[in-house]
Design an enzyme around this catalytic site. Structure first.
Site, PDB file in Angstrom:
ATOM      1  N   CYS A  48       0.832  -1.212   0.000  1.00 38.69           N
ATOM      2  CA  CYS A  48       0.000   0.000   0.000  1.00 38.69           C
ATOM      3  C   CYS A  48       0.863   1.258   0.000  1.00 38.69           C
ATOM      4  O   CYS A  48       0.608   2.197  -0.753  1.00 38.69           O
ATOM      5  CB  CYS A  48      -0.915   0.004   1.224  1.00 38.69           C
ATOM      6  SG  CYS A  48      -1.993  -1.426   1.344  1.00 38.69           S
ATOM      7  N   HIS A  49       1.872   1.245   0.854  1.00 41.60           N
ATOM      8  CA  HIS A  49       2.711   2.431   1.061  1.00 41.60           C
ATOM      9  C   HIS A  49       3.722   2.658  -0.061  1.00 41.60           C
ATOM     10  O   HIS A  49       3.993   3.799  -0.430  1.00 41.60           O
ATOM     11  CB  HIS A  49       3.431   2.299   2.403  1.00 41.60           C
ATOM     12  CG  HIS A  49       4.164   3.527   2.822  1.00 41.60           C
ATOM     13  ND1 HIS A  49       3.520   4.713   3.114  1.00 41.60           N
ATOM     14  CD2 HIS A  49       5.483   3.756   3.009  1.00 41.60           C
ATOM     15  CE1 HIS A  49       4.427   5.625   3.456  1.00 41.60           C
ATOM     16  NE2 HIS A  49       5.614   5.073   3.402  1.00 41.60           N
TER      17      HIS A  49
END
EC number: 1.11.1.27
Length: 159
Positions: A48-49
């Site tokens: 996600c990051h």
């Protein structure tokens, strides 16, 4: 699972406000607007990051330039974690919608059981275009650790 052509169900998110968390309903976010919605399993998680959110930050102006009113990110995290993630990611101008109890993820049938990894119930990874509360485009990842079908580049090709 929600499909193209379906109305988003009513749900309440939490967003960061100047004096603390604020409740925002599905109607508050989507009614009368064209919104790109990104669903992620968790803030600060590696895919996600590093892979999913950065594409939307990088391509924000191009996406908005295609008649999109907002880019929103939802995750099964609390509002404080999402606020910290927004700041750490340089995601100014994106809306972060906390779905802390996975109510929205469950309501659209895109919840994921991450208990085997100590994560509890999370959201599947997806991107969608929502116009006035109706799903127009939906891209769901088959593998939670990938951000290809739901990534900014893939969505841009469909806008």
């Amino acid at each position: 699972m929600i499909q193209v052509g379906d109305h988003l169900p009513q749900a309440t998110f939490r967003v960061s406000g100047p004096e603390g968390p604020i409740a925002r309903t599905t109607d508050d976010v989507f009614k009368g607007r064209r919104v790109v919605l990104i669903g992620v399993p968790g803030a600060f998680t590696p895919s996600c990051h590093r892979n999913h959110l950065p594409g939307f930050v990088t391509h924000k102006d191009e996406i908005l330039g295609r008649g999109i009113d907002a880019i929103a990110v939802t995750s099964v995290n609390d509002v404080f974690v999402l606020d910290a993630w927004a700041k750490a990611s340089g995601a100014e101008g994106l809306e972060f919608l906390a779905d802390g109890n996975a109510d929205f993820a469950k309501a659209i049938g895109l919840e994921m059981d991450g208990t085997g990894f100590g994560l509890g119930i999370r959201s599947k990874r997806y991107s969608m275009l929502v116009e006035d509360g109706i799903v127009k485009i939906l891209n769901v990842e088959e593998t939670p650790s990938k951000a290809e079908a739901s990534g900014a580049e893939a969505l841009l090709k469909l806008l």
